[in-house]
Motif scaffolding. Structure first.
Motif, PDB file in Angstrom:
ATOM      1  N   TYR A  50     -19.234   6.304 -68.280  1.00 61.37           N
ATOM      2  CA  TYR A  50     -18.445   6.270 -69.211  1.00 61.37           C
ATOM      3  C   TYR A  50     -17.000   6.741 -69.370  1.00 61.37           C
ATOM      4  O   TYR A  50     -16.536   6.851 -70.380  1.00 61.37           O
ATOM      5  CB  TYR A  50     -19.306   7.631 -69.997  1.00 61.37           C
ATOM      6  CG  TYR A  50     -20.914   7.316 -70.547  1.00 61.37           C
ATOM      7  CD1 TYR A  50     -20.947   6.289 -71.469  1.00 61.37           C
ATOM      8  CD2 TYR A  50     -21.941   7.997 -69.938  1.00 61.37           C
ATOM      9  CE1 TYR A  50     -22.371   6.240 -71.668  1.00 61.37           C
ATOM     10  CE2 TYR A  50     -23.180   7.851 -70.351  1.00 61.37           C
ATOM     11  CZ  TYR A  50     -23.296   6.668 -71.264  1.00 61.37           C
ATOM     12  OH  TYR A  50     -24.815   6.529 -71.590  1.00 61.37           O
ATOM     13  N   GLU A  81     -30.693   7.350 -68.595  1.00 55.16           N
ATOM     14  CA  GLU A  81     -29.497   7.335 -69.378  1.00 55.16           C
ATOM     15  C   GLU A  81     -28.888   5.875 -69.578  1.00 55.16           C
ATOM     16  O   GLU A  81     -28.534   5.383 -70.587  1.00 55.16           O
ATOM     17  CB  GLU A  81     -28.555   8.255 -69.059  1.00 55.16           C
ATOM     18  CG  GLU A  81     -27.129   8.256 -69.809  1.00 55.16           C
ATOM     19  CD  GLU A  81     -27.385   8.934 -71.156  1.00 55.16           C
ATOM     20  OE1 GLU A  81     -26.435   8.364 -71.935  1.00 55.16           O
ATOM     21  OE2 GLU A  81     -28.126   9.554 -71.640  1.00 55.16           O
ATOM     22  N   ASP A 119     -29.009   3.045 -72.815  1.00 54.94           N
ATOM     23  CA  ASP A 119     -27.581   3.134 -73.493  1.00 54.94           C
ATOM     24  C   ASP A 119     -27.253   1.448 -73.756  1.00 54.94           C
ATOM     25  O   ASP A 119     -27.064   0.681 -72.638  1.00 54.94           O
ATOM     26  CB  ASP A 119     -26.565   3.528 -72.696  1.00 54.94           C
ATOM     27  CG  ASP A 119     -25.070   3.369 -73.418  1.00 54.94           C
ATOM     28  OD1 ASP A 119     -24.669   2.444 -73.949  1.00 54.94           O
ATOM     29  OD2 ASP A 119     -24.269   4.547 -73.275  1.00 54.94           O
TER      30      ASP A 119
END
Length: 146
Positions: free
Chosen positions: A51, A82, A86
């Protein structure tokens, strides 16, 4: 050899065992591709890297993620969940590279949409060969999304 656009192949290794990090580096150095290996030692840093949170604001987007399951802080299963939930990350191939031979880990990681599950060999030469085979498969045979 580089990627189709002429840049080095970007690989993110999420691994807390320094010995396995050294072996992976060595195998990739001996490989056929110009690659840049980024290494993080736990699940929190893996997600920060992906990220681009501090201190990874300049982190490259990986072409491939090599993910251990048994990580400190946030384990590999949670990291995988995760990534695959995403939309901006889910197309990055994730190779689970672990010491686990547990059927429940195998099933769970595929349920979480891992691209493959590989049990790390304990033999040095076999480990090197497995990493070379991963590199060869993902960057020679497979067509990856942009």
């Amino acid at each position: 050899m580089t990627t189709l656009d002429g840049r080095p192949v970007e690989i993110l290794l999420v691994e807390d065992n320094e010995g396995d990090v050294r072996l992976t580096r060595e195998a990739l150095r001996e490989g056929h591709f110009c690659n840049r290996l980024s290494v993080v030692g736990d699940g929190v840093h893996a997600l920060d890297f992906l990220y681009r949170r501090p201190p990874y604001q300049e982190a490259p987007r990986p072409d491939l993620i090599l993910l251990d399951l048994n990580l400190p802080r946030i384990d590999g299963r949670e990291v995988l969940a995760e990534i695959k939930s995403d939309p901006s990350l889910r197309r990055i191939p994730v190779v689970v590279l672990t010491t686990s031979r547990a059927e429940e880990d195998l099933v769970r990681t595929y349920d979480l949409h891992a691209n493959c599950f590989i049990t790390k060999p304990v033999d040095f030469d076999q480990f090197i060969q497995v990493v070379k085979n991963i590199e060869n498969f993902w960057f020679t045979i497979v067509v990856l999304p942009p």
